[in-house]
Write a protein that holds these residues in place. Structure first.
Motif, PDB file in Angstrom:
ATOM      1  N   UNK A   1       0.815  -1.213   0.000  1.00  0.00           N
ATOM      2  CA  UNK A   1       0.000   0.000   0.000  1.00  0.00           C
ATOM      3  C   UNK A   1       0.850   1.264   0.000  1.00  0.00           C
ATOM      4  N   UNK A   2       0.193   2.358  -0.342  1.00  0.00           N
ATOM      5  CA  UNK A   2       0.783   3.682  -0.179  1.00  0.00           C
ATOM      6  C   UNK A   2       0.503   4.162   1.242  1.00  0.00           C
ATOM      7  N   UNK A   3       1.343   5.078   1.724  1.00  0.00           N
ATOM      8  CA  UNK A   3       1.196   5.620   3.072  1.00  0.00           C
ATOM      9  C   UNK A   3       1.192   7.134   3.026  1.00  0.00           C
ATOM     10  N   UNK A   4       0.472   7.742   3.967  1.00  0.00           N
ATOM     11  CA  UNK A   4       0.526   9.192   4.116  1.00  0.00           C
ATOM     12  C   UNK A   4       0.053   9.565   5.507  1.00  0.00           C
ATOM     13  N   UNK A   5       0.854  10.367   6.210  1.00  0.00           N
ATOM     14  CA  UNK A   5       0.467  10.896   7.510  1.00  0.00           C
ATOM     15  C   UNK A   5       0.682  12.400   7.501  1.00  0.00           C
ATOM     16  N   UNK A   6       0.113  13.066   8.485  1.00  0.00           N
ATOM     17  CA  UNK A   6       0.236  14.521   8.546  1.00  0.00           C
ATOM     18  C   UNK A   6       1.577  14.922   9.157  1.00  0.00           C
ATOM     19  N   UNK A   7       1.984  16.136   8.872  1.00  0.00           N
ATOM     20  CA  UNK A   7       3.272  16.650   9.346  1.00  0.00           C
ATOM     21  C   UNK A   7       3.014  17.534  10.566  1.00  0.00           C
ATOM     22  N   UNK A   8       2.719  16.882  11.675  1.00  0.00           N
ATOM     23  CA  UNK A   8       2.412  17.626  12.895  1.00  0.00           C
ATOM     24  C   UNK A   8       2.609  16.720  14.102  1.00  0.00           C
ATOM     25  N   UNK A   9       2.479  17.299  15.287  1.00  0.00           N
ATOM     26  CA  UNK A   9       2.582  16.528  16.514  1.00  0.00           C
ATOM     27  C   UNK A   9       3.921  16.695  17.215  1.00  0.00           C
ATOM     28  N   UNK A  10       4.000  16.127  18.413  1.00  0.00           N
ATOM     29  CA  UNK A  10       5.177  16.294  19.269  1.00  0.00           C
ATOM     30  C   UNK A  10       6.434  15.690  18.647  1.00  0.00           C
ATOM     31  N   UNK A  11       6.283  14.579  17.923  1.00  0.00           N
ATOM     32  CA  UNK A  11       7.468  13.945  17.331  1.00  0.00           C
ATOM     33  C   UNK A  11       8.065  14.834  16.240  1.00  0.00           C
ATOM     34  N   UNK A  12       7.216  15.453  15.439  1.00  0.00           N
ATOM     35  CA  UNK A  12       7.691  16.383  14.417  1.00  0.00           C
ATOM     36  C   UNK A  12       8.359  17.588  15.071  1.00  0.00           C
ATOM     37  N   UNK A  13       7.771  18.076  16.157  1.00  0.00           N
ATOM     38  CA  UNK A  13       8.380  19.190  16.890  1.00  0.00           C
ATOM     39  C   UNK A  13       9.770  18.812  17.389  1.00  0.00           C
ATOM     40  N   UNK A  14       9.916  17.574  17.872  1.00  0.00           N
ATOM     41  CA  UNK A  14      11.215  17.114  18.375  1.00  0.00           C
ATOM     42  C   UNK A  14      12.255  17.057  17.252  1.00  0.00           C
ATOM     43  N   UNK A  15      11.825  16.664  16.061  1.00  0.00           N
ATOM     44  CA  UNK A  15      12.734  16.663  14.916  1.00  0.00           C
ATOM     45  C   UNK A  15      13.218  18.075  14.609  1.00  0.00           C
ATOM     46  N   UNK A  16      12.289  18.994  14.569  1.00  0.00           N
ATOM     47  CA  UNK A  16      12.645  20.373  14.254  1.00  0.00           C
ATOM     48  C   UNK A  16      13.596  20.966  15.290  1.00  0.00           C
ATOM     49  N   UNK A  17      13.301  20.730  16.569  1.00  0.00           N
ATOM     50  CA  UNK A  17      14.149  21.245  17.650  1.00  0.00           C
ATOM     51  C   UNK A  17      15.562  20.670  17.542  1.00  0.00           C
ATOM     52  N   UNK A  18      15.661  19.361  17.303  1.00  0.00           N
ATOM     53  CA  UNK A  18      16.971  18.705  17.223  1.00  0.00           C
ATOM     54  C   UNK A  18      17.769  19.212  16.027  1.00  0.00           C
ATOM     55  N   UNK A  19      17.114  19.397  14.893  1.00  0.00           N
ATOM     56  CA  UNK A  19      17.799  19.891  13.702  1.00  0.00           C
ATOM     57  C   UNK A  19      18.284  21.325  13.887  1.00  0.00           C
ATOM     58  N   UNK A  20      17.409  22.175  14.431  1.00  0.00           N
ATOM     59  CA  UNK A  20      17.779  23.576  14.604  1.00  0.00           C
ATOM     60  C   UNK A  20      18.905  23.758  15.614  1.00  0.00           C
ATOM     61  N   UNK A  21      18.979  22.879  16.603  1.00  0.00           N
ATOM     62  CA  UNK A  21      20.042  22.965  17.602  1.00  0.00           C
ATOM     63  C   UNK A  21      21.409  22.717  16.976  1.00  0.00           C
ATOM     64  N   UNK A  22      21.468  21.882  15.934  1.00  0.00           N
ATOM     65  CA  UNK A  22      22.728  21.553  15.283  1.00  0.00           C
ATOM     66  C   UNK A  22      22.958  22.354  14.001  1.00  0.00           C
ATOM     67  N   UNK A  23      21.878  22.902  13.445  1.00  0.00           N
ATOM     68  CA  UNK A  23      21.977  23.702  12.235  1.00  0.00           C
ATOM     69  C   UNK A  23      20.985  24.861  12.343  1.00  0.00           C
ATOM     70  N   UNK A  24      21.441  26.042  12.732  1.00  0.00           N
ATOM     71  CA  UNK A  24      20.537  27.170  12.983  1.00  0.00           C
ATOM     72  C   UNK A  24      19.698  27.593  11.777  1.00  0.00           C
ATOM     73  N   UNK A  25      20.107  27.211  10.562  1.00  0.00           N
ATOM     74  CA  UNK A  25      19.316  27.594   9.393  1.00  0.00           C
ATOM     75  C   UNK A  25      18.457  26.444   8.884  1.00  0.00           C
ATOM     76  N   UNK A  26      18.209  25.454   9.738  1.00  0.00           N
ATOM     77  CA  UNK A  26      17.416  24.277   9.358  1.00  0.00           C
ATOM     78  C   UNK A  26      15.922  24.570   9.421  1.00  0.00           C
ATOM     79  N   UNK A  27      15.203  23.987   8.467  1.00  0.00           N
ATOM     80  CA  UNK A  27      13.748  23.970   8.533  1.00  0.00           C
ATOM     81  C   UNK A  27      13.277  22.601   8.057  1.00  0.00           C
ATOM     82  N   UNK A  28      12.550  21.901   8.902  1.00  0.00           N
ATOM     83  CA  UNK A  28      12.026  20.590   8.528  1.00  0.00           C
ATOM     84  C   UNK A  28      10.767  20.763   7.691  1.00  0.00           C
ATOM     85  N   UNK A  29      10.674  19.993   6.602  1.00  0.00           N
ATOM     86  CA  UNK A  29       9.508  20.056   5.720  1.00  0.00           C
ATOM     87  C   UNK A  29       9.095  18.631   5.356  1.00  0.00           C
ATOM     88  N   UNK A  30       7.810  18.409   5.075  1.00  0.00           N
ATOM     89  CA  UNK A  30       7.360  17.068   4.693  1.00  0.00           C
ATOM     90  C   UNK A  30       7.621  16.784   3.223  1.00  0.00           C
TER      91      UNK A  30
END
Length: 441
Positions: free
Chosen positions: A349-378
């Motif tokens: 099957x194909x899969x699709x989930x939304x780009x939101x929630x605490x886990x996505x927030x944790x990804x963004x926080x972790x990326x920005x901490x190591x790369x200040x110009x990071x932006x997570x996108x789906x």
């Protein structure tokens, strides 16, 4: 952390390169028919590295040599839902004659670790091992339980890896609600002020299929209007040249909106050439998510030059967008015509989930901490992963194997390509981001 033989403290960053090289040197080529070496040696290596830091890993073998390794790390709050971190240890085959450095040497050259699996996906396996070993050596528990799964057979659909565990060892995943795995979290540099990190929230479904045409066998010197090879080749030609219509899914629309904002210019999915021209090295990966696709990959017929065979076959790698499977199959049958018999070799099957929630927030926080110009996108993956099996358990899956990449590296071309390699600095970046991510997840 631990101390090396010289007394120096060893961190996850220190050992991730050696872990990656060790894994690459273990030939786990998957030919799809059990003819390869299997994943047992890699499973034992992973289990040994986990046991060294106090875990009790379990090796599960679904077929002789086809082994996966699983383990669970107790979190600070075991009452919380658990997180799955999964990776596969098998790789597609490689011909050493085509490579600059031997594909199973784990050579370090030009700032990269070279070898089959360097990005698909022994890099993530090594980063996961490095982070887990570092945290357990230093007594740093994650906030919640973590289930680790190093899996066999992903490159042939996961039947002897993830699917076997989901069907026969479901208890391994007790309490798991979310997962991270391969092909996501890698960087795309827009300019000196912005780097996008593509997190996989969707993937196309698959129909790997066999096409068969029956015809009239006969002598090669005779006129034959019912030649199976002719009929099949014409059908395969129509399929291979077909321009599938653009279908913009929720994930692709979100990605294009984010990229449009980043570039400061509109991106029109109906203008394929104009849109893809702005995507650089990821154009191939993203372009394949705008349409269904069907790529002819194998042909077979005949046994002697002067004999017209009674049957001809072809294999096709078909991929469909989330929500468009029935349209894909109807189009496929129309293109092939009534004389071609179509049967699935492997489908999922194909899969699709939304780009939101605490886990996505944790990804963004972790990326920005190591790369200040990071932006997570789906974004949507044009291929598939073991997430398809875990989705059957109700687990929400993301592709998040963080790598900061040099802009000039053809990352998409590394997958199943010649001279596959991963930057050393990218591996170390991934260790730091995953460590922060586990703190925040």
């Amino acid at each position: 952390m631990s101390e090396s033989n010289t007394g120096r403290t060893v961190s996850g960053e220190d050992e991730v390169v050696d872990l990656c090289r060790d894994l690459i040197r273990i030939d786990t080529s998957n030919y799809g028919d059990h003819s390869g070496p299997g994943e047992r040696a890699a499973a034992e290596y992973v289990a040994e590295k986990l046991a060294e830091v106090g875990l009790e890993p379990k090796i599960i073998e679904s077929h002789q040599g086809r082994a996966s390794t699983v383990a669970r790390i107790e979190g600070e709050d075991p009452s919380r839902p658990a997180l799955l971190i999964h990776g596969h240890t098998d790789v597609v085959p490689a011909d050493a004659a085509d490579w600059t450095h031997h594909p199973f040497s784990g050579e370090v050259a030009d700032g990269c670790v070279w070898g089959r699996g360097a990005v698909d996906m022994k890099d993530m396996d090594a980063m996961t091992l490095a982070v887990v070993r570092d945290r357990l050596r230093s007594g740093r528990k994650p906030p919640r339980d973590i289930v680790l799964a190093f899996l066999a057979d992903e490159e042939a659909g996961g039947t002897y890896g993830a699917r076997h565990l989901v069907d026969k060892h479901r208890d391994v995943f007790d309490g798991v609600t979310e997962a991270i795995g391969e092909v996501g979290g890698f960087s795309f540099t827009v300019n000196e002020n912005l780097r996008l990190y593509l997190v996989e929230t969707a993937q196309k479904g698959m129909h790997w299929m066999r096409l068969t045409v029956e015809g009239t066998a006969g002598h090669g010197s005779m006129t034959n209007s019912d030649n199976a090879i002719t009929e099949l080749c014409e059908a395969v030609g129509r399929l291979g040249r077909h321009q599938w219509p653009v279908r913009v899914t929720k994930t692709v629309r979100s990605f294009l909106d984010e990229l449009s904002d980043a570039l400061g210019t509109p991106l029109d999915p109906e203008d394929m050439d104009g849109t893809l021209a702005k995507l650089g090295g990821i154009a191939k990966m993203v372009g394949a998510t705008l349409r269904n696709s069907a790529a002819p990959t194998m042909l077979g017929a005949g046994y002697k030059v002067n004999v017209i065979p009674g049957q001809a076959t072809a294999h096709v790698d078909g991929r469909f967008l989330p929500g468009y499977e029935q349209e894909f199959l109807a189009d496929l049958d129309r293109i092939l015509g009534p004389k071609v018999k179509r049967e699935d070799v492997h489908g999922d099957k194909a899969l699709e989930t939304s780009f939101d929630g605490a886990l996505v927030d944790a990804m963004q926080v972790a990326l920005r901490a190591e790369d200040p110009i990071a932006r997570a996108v789906p974004y949507m993956l044009s291929g598939g992963t073991d997430a398809k099996s875990f989705d059957d358990l109700g687990i929400r899956c993301f592709g998040f194997a963080p790598l900061q990449l040099p802009p000039e590296l053809d990352f998409a071309g590394m997958f199943h390509g010649v001279d596959e390699r991963v930057p050393v600095d990218g591996l170390k970046f991934g260790v730091r981001v995953l460590d922060r991510f586990l703190d925040a997840c």
